[in-house]
Scaffold this active site. Structure first.
Site, PDB file in Angstrom:
ATOM      1  N   CYS A 276       8.064 -36.181  33.558  1.00 36.93           N
ATOM      2  CA  CYS A 276       8.615 -36.423  34.891  1.00 36.93           C
ATOM      3  C   CYS A 276       8.512 -37.897  35.285  1.00 36.93           C
ATOM      4  O   CYS A 276       9.155 -38.736  34.668  1.00 36.93           O
ATOM      5  CB  CYS A 276       7.967 -35.501  35.911  1.00 36.93           C
ATOM      6  SG  CYS A 276       8.930 -35.369  37.419  1.00 36.93           S
ATOM      7  N   HIS A 361       9.458 -30.040  33.336  1.00 36.00           N
ATOM      8  CA  HIS A 361       8.036 -29.685  33.344  1.00 36.00           C
ATOM      9  C   HIS A 361       7.710 -28.602  32.327  1.00 36.00           C
ATOM     10  O   HIS A 361       7.755 -27.425  32.658  1.00 36.00           O
ATOM     11  CB  HIS A 361       7.613 -29.246  34.752  1.00 36.00           C
ATOM     12  CG  HIS A 361       7.597 -30.380  35.716  1.00 36.00           C
ATOM     13  ND1 HIS A 361       6.470 -31.140  35.948  1.00 36.00           N
ATOM     14  CD2 HIS A 361       8.562 -30.931  36.465  1.00 36.00           C
ATOM     15  CE1 HIS A 361       6.743 -32.101  36.811  1.00 36.00           C
ATOM     16  NE2 HIS A 361       8.022 -31.996  37.141  1.00 36.00           N
ATOM     17  N   GLU A 363       4.967 -27.725  31.361  1.00 37.61           N
ATOM     18  CA  GLU A 363       3.746 -27.008  31.757  1.00 37.61           C
ATOM     19  C   GLU A 363       4.064 -25.871  32.718  1.00 37.61           C
ATOM     20  O   GLU A 363       3.185 -25.071  33.028  1.00 37.61           O
ATOM     21  CB  GLU A 363       2.753 -27.975  32.404  1.00 37.61           C
ATOM     22  CG  GLU A 363       3.025 -28.339  33.868  1.00 37.61           C
ATOM     23  CD  GLU A 363       4.116 -29.392  34.052  1.00 37.61           C
ATOM     24  OE1 GLU A 363       4.781 -29.732  33.056  1.00 37.61           O
ATOM     25  OE2 GLU A 363       4.311 -29.857  35.195  1.00 37.61           O
TER      26      GLU A 363
END
Lengths: 385, 764
Positions: A276, A361, A363
């Site tokens: 990001c 993202h 994650e």
């Protein structure tokens, strides 16, 4: 019979959202009694308001949830993405009482406890359509009654906004720490027994890092030391890390010049991964430019294609700025991933040095787990270096 | 990867007659598939035995066979047509089972017909319970503990191992759970196992631990041949485990999961899809979650397009069947555009900014001997779907769409049965799932029972109960206004009533006024609904498909165009006596209007239909077919007229009131409809024309009926006006029974005349 909810009291707790284009939308206050300015963005995720609220990347912004029923699962102790709440305000259509076996607190109580103003009763589709056509808008959330709508309009128009602003320094940790406090949660999710021993030392720059990044790195056997945003490259290298990570974070990457300098100093010295804001910083360090997207990407359903394999993953995203593909030097940087909705850059890789980064993202938290394999790829990058 | 060029002719199998558990949703999916395949230049051969379907119209396939769905007939068609491939996943369980038979008999191989979409071993792995269980165990997912048996002796031996009663019995390879059930004791167990073994074509039943009361979810998943996998929609059942999904009220998206929990479920759904090996196309995977601790088990997966796929398509705007057909011939998701946004690809996950509620439609009143109890065997005959900004709004709209005389979640004077029940009787109505349970929940909240107590009895999740309790309590807030005049003064309250989905009829009931007056009051204050788009993306991108629902808000997205507009009222939910045929008529009316250059405006509330496909008409309004909802659309669109005669009984019943409110009824005028539908007027007409009729008379009250019967003599045939398919029509031999049935007839016909004929016994 007695009414369970005092709708009349709620209807009378009027609040408003004033936008820089002159629009005023009215609803009622459901958060802390504080008036505040922020940049209004929308998030299209159906789930994950707790993770979104605790994601430091939203610092300076008002988040509008496009899904109308919010608060359904309350707030629990283990799904936080950071130590606090950094959003400037929260905008929803309808607030609910929580019902979930993991819920510890209602959303309203949580917002009040963290001093976050919030408004409900807003036609969030009307607001979203406005942002879609005009771009992200500066806004003023008036919930106390102390500020008139006219004053609010004036104040938000005069506000500097997020362009050219370094917000990473507002949300980063104040001193270095080691991430190993996953134990409670790991056992909650049945992960404790499956966690591998750590065999790689990672230094992670905290520009507003999400805890799920740290959790994922730990699951991949990484021992992570988190350092403040301004930590010089020398100090990072002094830790003798096997890899360095550039985190997500709020606002404008171009304003975080010290981080770009540090990135430039580290590329080629140590394997690097970025996510990001980290992706944008690494893009800038590699000679590229970043630009502001009209209304950004904020949601859990963005299709990203990996150009080499053709694989499509549904990804979680939250960014207002992007790397300009025409600005990067093709002899050093490959664009590895693109967003299939608008063809913007979603991933880059250094052709000569061990460095890759993604705009989305992997994650998750919130969002799909499709690209979680990227953390393993970081391991591979380190072992090949 | 572009489409395949090695196949040219593709056969599709339809789903045959409408039965419980399989209705017009497969006409919707089959029609979409035919269109999609022909668009790509393939020759389509279609076989179906149901002529009331759109798909069997000659223009939808190159060759259409209306033939019985048996393997002999299919083989004969193989011989004549020599198709290259068979797409078995769009014709429901019927097509899937037939495909397995064709495979088993070696017919596919003999004629060199390739299965596309799902191979036979995949279908088997998903449908065969023991193979499925083994597959789930292999990928580390839990299923309810169970044992598969083929004899009664084997069945009895499992009881103790599975922890005793209650136990669930599921027969293999049957539709809608036919022959299954829950046994609470040894006697029931013996009976259900016996039936199950006989119903299963392979004499196999599964005995399973009982997870009744758990939360139930379903994910609609699509996969392409490059293993890109996406979730189209999550659906949560309001009725917990124990009620067949087809009989449950269901809500999209899932409401009570955090992101963590939802993503675990999503991961599991994708794992299931990949392990079972559905190559391309849509499937659904069902899950149950223990509400106390979050333990998740996989219930089942359907390796085909299903009724929930139709619901998910209508709920999100993502055309699952169309995309599934294109994936089956080789495309990948990123190669196909999202029709709605045009600029983004189909390889994304739809997100929605509203709540969708599906409510099943039952017809227990037509089968007085069948008990109104719901279980693992599906009993509903139709369904309605509604879209609202919130759950409250969506549920109220769905209930008034049902065509069972209800104006929403109570507050319409139709709940005496529950309101007058004593506490024990009410508790029993809550405890045993039944078609009216939601109204019993309202009655419980009206007497201040806690959500905990109602949860204890019903197992319904507290999140839903909180909303139902809110609504039950909110009635007092509305009636507390005192009068319509007072409500007009409190605009914030008035607006909130409408935001909570209360119909004008409910508000009128609560304020002891009339629907017309409430509407007039709203008109005066400018409280009108706005229309929002169903756009797959929560307004993130501009939408190009004109598919709307109403809500109360600031932003009306349905701007009428310049052309002359004609509205078509659809048929609403399927019921006995009204199946797919009215949808067929409405769809053709829409095509005809478009050919004539009119803008066709479709209004319907049945998600299974072709009429609610977003490209059937120029504009689609997914809305309840009530006076209030229809008038709003008519006025918003400034229609030139409305067609009521193709949608069956539902729109016909609205005709008079619509006309009285300025709607231009096209075709048969309401007075003529009245003359035919109202038995008294019809009798006068017949007399006037000098046509002979059996001696007869009409009555509204019980005493009038007795007087007529005395005059014309028993036996008599009692028929209400304005009802479908012989509902409440009976032959009566004695006064005592006439009195009993008159009560029922009056209830069905709402103050309209009941016709009493002398019954001609042994007449030809």
């Amino acid at each position: 019979m007695t009414s369970r909810r005092d709708w009349k009291a709620q209807r009378s707790k009027t609040a408003f959202l004033a936008l820089e284009d002159g629009t005023v939308m009215r609803g009622y206050s459901i958060g802390a009694p504080i008036d505040r300015i922020g940049e209004v963005v929308f998030n299209t995720g159906l789930t994950g308001y707790q993770e979104i609220l605790s994601d430091p990347s939203y610092c300076g912004q008002f988040i509008t949830m496009t899904y109308p029923e919010i608060g359904n699962t309350g707030i629990n102790a283990v799904d936080h993405e950071s130590r606090g709440v950094f959003v400037n305000g929260f905008i929803i259509h309808s607030l609910n009482e929580p019902e979930n076996w993991r819920s510890d607190e209602s959303l309203a109580a949580f917002l009040k406890r963290h001093d976050i103003p919030a408004i409900a009763g807003i036609d969030t589709r009307a607001l979203t359509s406005r942002i879609r056509s005009k771009g992200s808008l500066k806004g003023y959330l008036g919930v106390t009654g102390a500020v008139t709508e006219a004053d609010a309009l004036e104040q938000c128009t005069a506000w500097a906004g997020l362009d050219g602003q370094d917000y990473a320094c507002k949300v980063t940790c104040d001193k270095m720490f080691r991430w190993d406090d996953i134990s409670d949660e790991a056992s909650y999710w049945g992960l404790a027994d499956t966690l591998p021993p750590t065999d790689l030392r990672i230094v992670a720059y905290d520009f507003g890092i999400k805890w799920n990044i740290l959790r994922n790195m730990r699951i991949c056997g990484m021992d992570v030391t988190v350092v403040p945003a301004t930590t010089p490259a020398d100090a990072v290298l002094a830790e003798k890390p096997d890899g360095v990570f550039f985190s997500n974070g709020p606002a404008d990457p171009a304003a975080v010049t010290y981080a770009v300098d540090n990135a430039r100093a580290l590329i080629g010295k140590v394997p690097i991964m970025g996510i990001c804001l980290g992706h944008q910083l690494l893009g800038l360090a590699a000679g590229g430019d970043t630009f502001r997207l009209k209304f950004g990407h904020h949601g859990c359903n963005h299709p990203v294609k990996e150009l080499e394999t053709g694989t499509i993953e549904i990804t979680s995203q939250n960014h207002n700025f992007a790397v300009d593909p025409d600005s990067v030097d093709k002899s050093t940087i490959d664009v590895t991933h693109i967003n299939l909705n608008d063809q913007t850059v979603e991933g880059i890789r250094h052709r000569q040095e061990p460095m890759f980064a993604v705009q989305y993202h992997p994650e998750a938290g919130p969002g799909p787990h499709d690209p979680q394999g990227l953390f393993t790829r970081f391991r591979d990058l380190i072992s090949q270096a | 990867m572009p489409k395949r060029n090695d196949i040219h002719k593709i056969m599709l199998i339809g789903s045959g007659p409408i039965v419980i558990g399989q209705a017009c949703e497969f006409d919707y999916s089959g029609t979409q598939a035919c269109k999609a395949l022909r668009e790509e230049g393939y020759e389509v051969v279609l076989v179906n035995s149901n002529p009331a379907t759109i798909m069997t119209d000659p223009e939808f396939a190159d060759q259409t066979y209306i033939e019985p769905l048996t393997i002999d007939i299919i083989e004969e068609i193989f011989r004549c047509e020599r198709p290259d491939a068979l797409l078995p996943t769009l014709g429901g369980q019927t097509a899937l089972n037939l495909t397995m038979e064709l495979h088993g008999a070696g017919i596919l191989e003999r004629h060199g017909v390739e299965l596309i979409g799902a191979r036979a071993d995949v279908i088997e792995k998903a449908e065969d319970r023991s193979l499925f269980k083994a597959a789930m165990t292999k990928i580390g997912l839990e299923v309810p503990r169970s044992v598969s048996v083929h004899t009664m002796a084997e069945a009895l031996a499992t009881v103790d191992d599975l922890g005793g009663f209650p136990l669930v019995i599921r027969p293999g390879f049957t539709l809608g759970g036919t022959g299954g059930g829950i046994a609470f004791n040894a006697d029931q167990f013996h009976d259900i196992v016996d039936t199950g073994l006989r119903c299963s074509p392979i004499s196999e039943v599964l005995i399973e631990e009982c997870i009744n009361g758990w939360k139930e979810f379903e994910l609609e998943v699509i996969r392409d041949r490059k293993d890109n996998c996406i979730v189209i929609c999550s659906i949560e059942n309001l009725d917990p485990m124990g009620v067949h999904t087809g009989d449950s009220i269901t809500v999209a998206p899932a409401q009570t999961l955090t992101d963590r929990e939802y993503q675990i479920m999503r991961d599991a759904a994708l794992l299931v899809m990949r392990e079972i090996g559905v190559e391309t196309g849509g499937s659904n995977v069902q899950f149950a979650i223990d509400p106390t601790c979050g333990r998740m088990v996989v219930i089942e997966m359907n390796p085909r397009v299903s009724r929930s796929s139709a619901l998910a398509s209508k709920a999100t705007g993502f055309p699952i069947a169309k995309i599934a057909a294109k994936l089956a011939v080789g495309y990948t998701l990123d190669e196909l555009p999202n029709d709605i946004t045009r600029v983004t690809p189909a390889s994304f996950e739809p997100t929605i900014d509203y709540v969708v509620t599906k409510v099943p439609r039952f017809t227990f009143e037509k089968f007085p001997l069948s008990e109104d109890l719901l279980g693992t065997q599906m009993k509903s005959v139709g369904e309605t779907m509604s879209i609202g900004k919130t759950f409250k709004q969506s549920l109220q709209k769905a209930l008034r769409s049902l065509e069972i005389g209800r104006s929403g979640f109570g507050a319409d004077g139709r709940d005496q049965r529950f309101e007058s029940a004593d506490d024990d009787a009410l508790a029993a109505l809550l405890e045993l799932p039944n078609s009216m349970r939601l109204f019993a929940v309202r009655a419980a909240f009206r007497r201040d029972w806690s959500t905990e107590r109602v949860h204890e009895l019903t197992g319904i999740d507290g999140w839903f109960l909180n909303h139902l309790a809110d609504l039950a309590a909110y009635e007092d807030e509305i009636s507390g206004a005192g009068s319509l005049a007072a409500l007009r003064e409190d605009v914030a309250l008035f607006r909130q009533c409408k935001e909570f989905g209360y119909s004008d009829r409910q508000i009128a009931f609560l304020l002891d006024d009339t629907e017309d007056h409430v509407r007039a009051a709203r008109d005066a204050l400018g409280i009108h609904p706005v229309y929002s788009l169903v756009d797959t993306c929560a307004a993130e991108f501009v939408a190009h498909t004109p598919y709307y629902y109403s809500t109360y808000g600031d932003f009306n997205e349905s701007v009428p165009g310049p052309r002359k507009k004609v509205m078509i009222l659809g048929g609403g939910p399927n019921r006995i006596g009204q199946g797919i045929e009215f949808d067929y008529c409405c769809v053709h009316a829409s095509y005809a209007l478009r050919e004539l250059g009119y803008e066709s405006i479709m209004v319907n509330s049945n998600p299974e239909t072709v009429s609610t496909d977003y490209d059937t008409s120029d504009k689609l309004y997914f809305e309840p077919l009530t006076l209030e909802d229809v008038l709003h659309i008519y006025r918003n669109e400034k229609c030139s007229g409305a067609i009521v005669q193709f949608g069956g009984q539902t729109p016909l019943n609205l005709a008079t009131a619509l006309e009285a409110n300025g709607v231009q009824i096209l075709g048969t005028p309401p007075c003529s409809i009245e003359a035919v539908e109202d038995r008294k007027y019809f009798q006068e007409l017949v007399d006037k024309l000098g046509i002979r009729q059996t001696p007869n008379g009409t009555a509204v009250t019980v005493d009038e009926a007795v007087a007529v019967a005395d005059r014309i003599g028993y036996p008599v045939l009692v028929r209400p006006s304005f009802v479908l398919g012989g509902r409440a029509m009976v032959i009566v031999y004695e006064e005592v029974y006439l009195r009993k049935y008159m009560v029922e007839a009056a209830a069905a016909a709402e103050n309209r005349a009941v016709l009493i004929d002398h019954y001609l016994e042994n007449a030809v």
